[in-house]
Enzyme design. Structure first.
Site, PDB file in Angstrom:
ATOM      1  N   THR A   1       0.852  -1.184   0.000  1.00 46.47           N
ATOM      2  CA  THR A   1       0.000   0.000   0.000  1.00 46.47           C
ATOM      3  C   THR A   1       0.893   1.241   0.000  1.00 46.47           C
ATOM      4  O   THR A   1       0.573   2.269   0.564  1.00 46.47           O
ATOM      5  CB  THR A   1      -1.005  -0.105   1.162  1.00 46.47           C
ATOM      6  OG1 THR A   1      -1.647  -1.384   1.051  1.00 46.47           O
ATOM      7  CG2 THR A   1      -2.102   0.950   1.100  1.00 46.47           C
ATOM      8  N   HIS A   2       2.041   1.107  -0.659  1.00 46.70           N
ATOM      9  CA  HIS A   2       3.023   2.191  -0.722  1.00 46.70           C
ATOM     10  C   HIS A   2       2.865   2.964  -2.045  1.00 46.70           C
ATOM     11  O   HIS A   2       3.731   2.911  -2.908  1.00 46.70           O
ATOM     12  CB  HIS A   2       4.439   1.619  -0.581  1.00 46.70           C
ATOM     13  CG  HIS A   2       4.594   0.749   0.639  1.00 46.70           C
ATOM     14  ND1 HIS A   2       5.594  -0.169   0.783  1.00 46.70           N
ATOM     15  CD2 HIS A   2       3.856   0.665   1.776  1.00 46.70           C
ATOM     16  CE1 HIS A   2       5.469  -0.787   1.961  1.00 46.70           C
ATOM     17  NE2 HIS A   2       4.420  -0.296   2.574  1.00 46.70           N
ATOM     18  N   VAL A   3       1.740   3.625  -2.171  1.00 47.92           N
ATOM     19  CA  VAL A   3       1.440   4.420  -3.362  1.00 47.92           C
ATOM     20  C   VAL A   3       1.691   5.880  -3.002  1.00 47.92           C
ATOM     21  O   VAL A   3       1.148   6.369  -2.007  1.00 47.92           O
ATOM     22  CB  VAL A   3      -0.031   4.238  -3.802  1.00 47.92           C
ATOM     23  CG1 VAL A   3      -0.274   4.938  -5.124  1.00 47.92           C
ATOM     24  CG2 VAL A   3      -0.387   2.763  -3.900  1.00 47.92           C
TER      25      VAL A   3
END
Lengths: 214, 587
Positions: free
Chosen positions: B515-517
Site C-alpha cells: 500500500t506504498h502508493v
C-alpha cells in the site's frame, strides 16, 4: 419468501461435527443419527448436491486425508453466498460497465450469487456422474470465472474458522498443522527448527461476530 | 448547508499522519483541533477477537469500502480508464487509525541519497543515463535534516532492531548500509523464526549483510516518551491485515489515541466524508477557509478553521486538491501543473517461491519479523552495464502464514491446480513453502500521474480519481536482476525447488503489491515543480499543510511509514515553532 431447502447428508461423513444453523447456533450432530438435514440459505438441495460433488473433486477425500465433504465446504459456500459477500456488498458497482484487459480486474456486473446460479444451471446431474466424467466436466470449466470462484471458495471452506460453516471440527487445520488463533508463540517462535511443531488447534468462540451476517 | 463554529485547526483524515499531528498540536498548544475521519471509530479492544483470516485477510474487513469510493485505472494516456472494482494491488485503510492499524510494521529509514536522487544519480552516471520520460527531483530536505525526526518517530513507536551505523561507525549484525543514526534502536530485534534464519544463513554464505527487520512490534515491553506502555510481540501470526489483539504493534490507536485522549482541545469526528477544501473569497485569497464534509446523517457541514491539515492518504489528498481547485492540475502533454504529478507505486513482489524438505512452522511470526539484506538497495552497487538505476531490499519474512491465503502452492513439476495429485502435493508443501520478498525503488515518470476521471463517480457524486500508471524498462530490468539474486539466495538456503517470479509485464491491479502508493502533492524547493514546500506547506494556500506519502517526489525501496512520520514531526515543529508565531509561507 423462499421455500426452505435442506441438504440431507449422511451423519457418518461429518460424525460429531459442529454444524452452524441459520441463526448461527452451533449444534453438535450425534453420530447415531443416520442422516442430517441442514437448512440451506442460498442453494436449493439440487444445487447444494452439485456444489458438494464439485468441491469434492477439487479437494477430494482420499488416501492423503479428508476433504471438502468432511469439512462441510458446501455449507460454507452456501453461507457466504447468502451474506454480504454473495451480494457484492463491498464492490464498486456503478456503471458504465465495460470490458477491460484482465489486469484491471473483474469488470462484470454479475455478483457471486449470480455467477453460481448461472454456472450451476449448466451442471445439472453433475452429482450423479462418475468421478472421471466429473473431472472431465470441471476441466472444461477451468477457464471460466465460476470455476475459479468454486476452487477459491473450496479452499476457503477447507481452512476458514469453523464459525463460517466450513472446516468442520477444524479438520482442514489438522490436515495442514495450522493451530488457529493462539495468544502467543513467544516461547516457541525461535525453536523447533526443521521439526514439525503442531499445537492442538483452537477456533474462535461460538457467537463470534463475523461479516457473514451483515 | 450547516456551518459550524470555527476551530483553530481542522485535520482531514484520522490515520498515522492526521492523528500524529493532532497529538503534537493537542499536547504542545492550546489550539482547538478537530479531526475528520471518513470511517468509524476504533479502539484497541476491538481487536481482542479479530483472529479470523477469512473476514480480515481475505474479505478485507478493515480496508476501504470500494462500494463507496475507488479509483479508476489505465496504463497509458490513450486508454480509457475503468474502475478498480475490488481491492487488489493496494489496500487503503479507513476508520480511525487508517491503514496504520493493519500494516505489517516493517519500519525502516530511507537511504540518505534517496532525498537527493536526481542530483546524486546525475552526478554519478550523468544526466543522460536517466530514462527519457523520467520526472525525478530532489526532495528539498536532506537525510541529515530528517535524522532527529527519524529518531523521535522510532522512540514513539518503540522500534525493534539493531543499528548498523551509529554516527558513522559500522556495526556488524545491523544494516551497515543504513544512513547514520544518532542512537541505537529503542528495543532489541524481534526473535528470528526458522525460515528467516535460513535466509540469514543463505545470504551470509553469499557474502551479503543480513540484519533483523526493523519492526514496529517491539520485542519487549516498552514505554515511550509520551508515557504510553505496550507489551512485547507474541508472534501470534495475525498481524498484517489485522489490528494487534494485545496492543503490541504500533498503531495510531495504540500509540497516539491514548495521548490524544488526555487533551480536551482535540476531538475526533468519525463518519465525516470531506468533499472540499474551501478557499479564497472576498477577503482571503491565498488562504483556506475550512472544509466541507458530509456527516453520518448525510448532512453537508462547513467546518471553518484557521489552519487546514490534509492527512487523508495519497489518493484523497490529491483528489481533494483537484476537486477544490487548489493548485494547477498536472498536464502530461505540456508538463505544466503539479497536482497529480509523480504517481509511484513501490515495485513489490515475491521474487522467488521456495520449497523445502523440512517443515517451517510458518504460522508463527509477526508482520515485521524476518531478516533483510540491503546490499542491492539504492546506489549501493555499481549500475554501469546493468541497464537500470536504483535497486531494492530483499526480505526473508516470517509474518505468520494463514492457510486460506497460502494453501495450494506446489513446485512446478506438479501441473494440477486441483484434484487428488494437487491436494497431495499441496498438503505436503503447505508448511514447506517460503518466499523471498523484494521491494524496489519506483522512480517517477512524466506519464505516471493522477487526475479526475471524466466518467465514474463516488457514492456522493464526486468524480473518482484516475490513475495512469505502468512499469517502465527500468523496473522490469530491476526485477529481472532481483529475481536472479533471489534464486541464488534461495538455493543457498537449501531449497529443493524454486519458482522464480515470472517477470514484470504491465502493472496488474489484481496482484497485491503493497500500500506504498505515493505522489500527487509532491514536495520540493520551487512552486514551479512541487505542490508543497519542504515543510509540507501548500505553495498556494499558506494555511494548508499536506501530510503523507502524497508528498514523496519518488518512491524509495524502504517502507514509507517511518519517513512519513518523521516528515510529519518536522512539519509539527515548523508549525509550533515558526508558523503559529508568524502565519506566513515558511519557504
Amino acid at each position: 419468501m423462499r421455500r426452505r431447502h435442506f441438504l440431507t447428508i449422511s451423519a457418518s461423513t461429518i460424525g460429531g461435527a459442529l454444524v452452524y444453523s441459520l441463526d448461527r447456533k452451533a449444534s453438535r450432530l450425534a453420530a447415531e443419527d443416520k442422516t442430517l438435514r441442514i437448512p440451506l440459505r442460498f442453494f436449493d438441495e439440487t444445487e447444494a448436491l452439485i456444489v458438494a460433488a464439485a468441491a469434492s473433486r477439487i479437494f477430494p477425500s482420499d488416501d492423503s486425508g479428508p476433504g471438502a465433504k468432511e469439512a462441510g465446504v458446501v455449507i460454507y459456500i452456501d453461507r457466504q453466498l447468502a451474506g454480504p459477500y454473495g451480494h457484492d456488498a463491498r464492490r464498486y458497482t456503478q456503471g458504465p460497465w465495460e470490458e477491460g484487459p484482465p489486469d484491471l480486474g473483474y469488470q462484470g456486473k454479475a455478483t457471486p450469487r449470480e455467477i453460481y446460479r448461472e454456472g450451476l444451471s449448466k451442471l445439472s446431474g453433475f452429482d450423479r456422474r462418475e468421478p472421471a466424467k466429473q473431472d472431465e466436466i470441471l476441466k472444461q470449466m477451468e477457464p471460466y470465472l465460476f470455476f475459479s470462484l468454486l476452487r477459491r471458495h473450496t479452499i476457503e471452506g477447507m481452512f476458514c474458522d469453523p464459525i463460517h460453516g466450513g472446516n468442520a471440527n477444524m479438520i482442514g487445520w489438522q490436515l495442514v498443522g495450522f493451530p488457529g488463533p493462539q495468544m502467543s508463540y513467544h516461547d516457541d517462535v525461535d525453536k523447533h527448527f526443521g521439526v514439525a511443531f503442531r499445537p492442538k488447534p483452537v477456533s474462535l468462540p461460538e457467537g463470534h461476530p463475523s461479516e457473514d451476517e451483515k | 448547508m450547516k456551518a459550524l463554529p470555527a476551530v483553530d485547526v481542522v485535520i482531514v483524515g484520522g490515520g498515522w499522519t492526521g492523528l500524529l499531528m493532532a497529538k503534537e498540536l493537542g499536547s504542545r498548544t492550546p489550539l482547538s483541533v478537530v479531526v475528520l475521519e471518513r470511517g468509524g471509530p476504533r479502539q484497541i479492544a476491538d481487536y481482542l477477537d479479530d483472529m479470523d483470516e477469512l473476514d480480515y485477510a481475505v474479505r478485507h474487513r478493515m480496508m476501504q469500502d470500494y462500494s463507496l469510493e475507488t479509483v479508476t485505472f489505465r496504463h497509458s494516456e490513450g486508454e480509457r480508464a475503468l474502475p478498480i472494482r475490488q481491492l487488489g494491488s493496494f489496500l487503503p485503510g479507513t476508520g480511525v487509525g487508517g491503514a496504520g492499524e493493519h500494516w505489517a510494521g516493517v519500519c525502516d529509514r530511507a537511504l540518505p541519497d534517496c532525498f537527493e536522487v536526481f542530483s546524486k544519480t546525475a552526478e554519478k552516471y550523468g544526466a543522460k543515463s536517466l530514462p527519457a520520460d523520467i520526472s525525478i527531483q530532489d526532495w528539498g530536505v536532506t537525510y541529515d535534516e530528517l535524522e532527529p525526526y527519524y529518531t523521535r518517530a522510532e522512540m514513539m513507536i518503540g522500534l525493534s532492531g539493531k543499528a548498523g551505523n551509529l554516527r558513522g561507525r559500522q556495526i556488524e549484525g545491523g544494516n551497515i548500509f543504513e544512513g547514520w543514526r544518532s542512537t541505537e534502536y529503542p528495543t532489541p530485534p524481534t526473535k528470528i523464526p526458522y525460515f528467516s534464519t535460513l535466509f540469514q544463513d543463505g545470504a551470509k554464505s553469499l557474502g551479503y549483510h543480513p540484519y533483523p527487520s526493523p519492526a514496529a512490534t517491539p520485542s519487549i515491553p516498552f514505554t515511550n516518551p509520551d508515557g504510553v506502555s505496550r507489551p512485547g510481540c507474541t508472534y501470534c501470526g495475525f498481524c498484517e491485515r489485522y489490528g494487534c489483539m494485545i496492543g503490541a504493534k504500533a498503531q495510531p490507536t495504540t500509540v497516539l489515541l491514548p495521548v490524544i485522549k488526555r487533551h480536551k482541545n482535540v476531538s475526533i469526528r468519525t463518519e465525516a466524508q470531506v468533499r472540499r477544501i474551501e478557499h479564497g473569497g472576498n477577503r482571503e485569497s491565498g488562504r483556506a477557509r475550512g472544509v466541507t464534509y458530509v456527516d453520518a446523517s448525510g448532512e453537508q457541514v462547513f467546518q471553518p478553521a484557521d489552519l487546514v491539515i490534509l492527512a487523508s492518504w495519497t489518493f484523497n489528498n490529491t483528489r481533494l486538491l483537484l476537486l477544490s481547485g487548489v493548485g494547477e492540475p498536472y498536464n502530461p502533454a505540456t508538463g505544466k501543473g503539479n497536482v497529480g504529478r509523480n504517481l509511484t507505486h513501490q515495485v513489490s513482489l515475491s521474487a522467488v517461491t521456495l520449497f523445502f524438505e523440512k517443515p517451517l512452522n510458518h504460522f508463527m511470526g509477526s508482520g515485521a519479523s524476518g531478516v533483510f539484506i540491503s546490499d542491492f538497495n539504492g546506489d549501493l552497487f555499481d549500475h554501469r552495464g546493468l541497464g537500470f538505476l536504483r535497486g531494492g531490499t530483499f526480505q526473508g519474512p516470517s509474518h505468520g502464514v494463514g492457510p486460506i491465503e497460502n494453501f495450494g502452492r506446489v513446485p512446478e513439476p506438479v501441473e494440477a491446480k486441483w484434484g487428488a495429485d494437487w491436494k497431495k502435493a499441496a498438503l505436503h508443501y503447505y508448511d514447506r513453502t517460503g518466499q523471498i520478498a523484494f521491494q524496489g525503488e519506483h522512480l517517477a515518470y512524466k506519464g505516471n500521474y493522477m487526475d479526475l476521471d471524466p466518467t465514474y463517480k463516488d457514492h456522493w457524486g464526486d468524480p473518482l480519481l484516475r490513475l495512469t500508471l505502468d512499469w517502465r524498462e527500468n523496473e522490469r530490468r530491476m526485477v529481472g536482476f532481483a529475481t536472479e539474486k533471489a534464486v541464488e539466495i534461495g538455493r543457498a538456503m537449501g531449497a529443493k525447488e524454486v519458482t522464480p517470479f515470472p517477470g514484470l509485464g504491465h502493472y496488474d491491479t489484481r496482484r497485491y503489491q503493497s500500500t506504498h502508493v505515493q505522489g500527487g502533492t509532491i514536495m520540493g524547493t520551487s512552486p514551479d515543480r512541487s505542490v508543497v514546500n519542504p515543510y509540507l506547506q501548500s505553495w498556494q494556500l499558506s494555511n494548508l499543510f499536506i501530510l503523507g506519502g502524497s508528498t514523496f517526489p519518488e518512491n524509495p525501496a524502504t517502507r514509507p511509514t517511518l519517513t512519513i512520520l518523521a516528515l510529519t514531526l518536522r512539519t509539527a515543529d515548523s508549525i509550533v515553532q515558526r508558523y503559529l508565531k508568524r502565519p506566513a509561507p515558511l519557504a
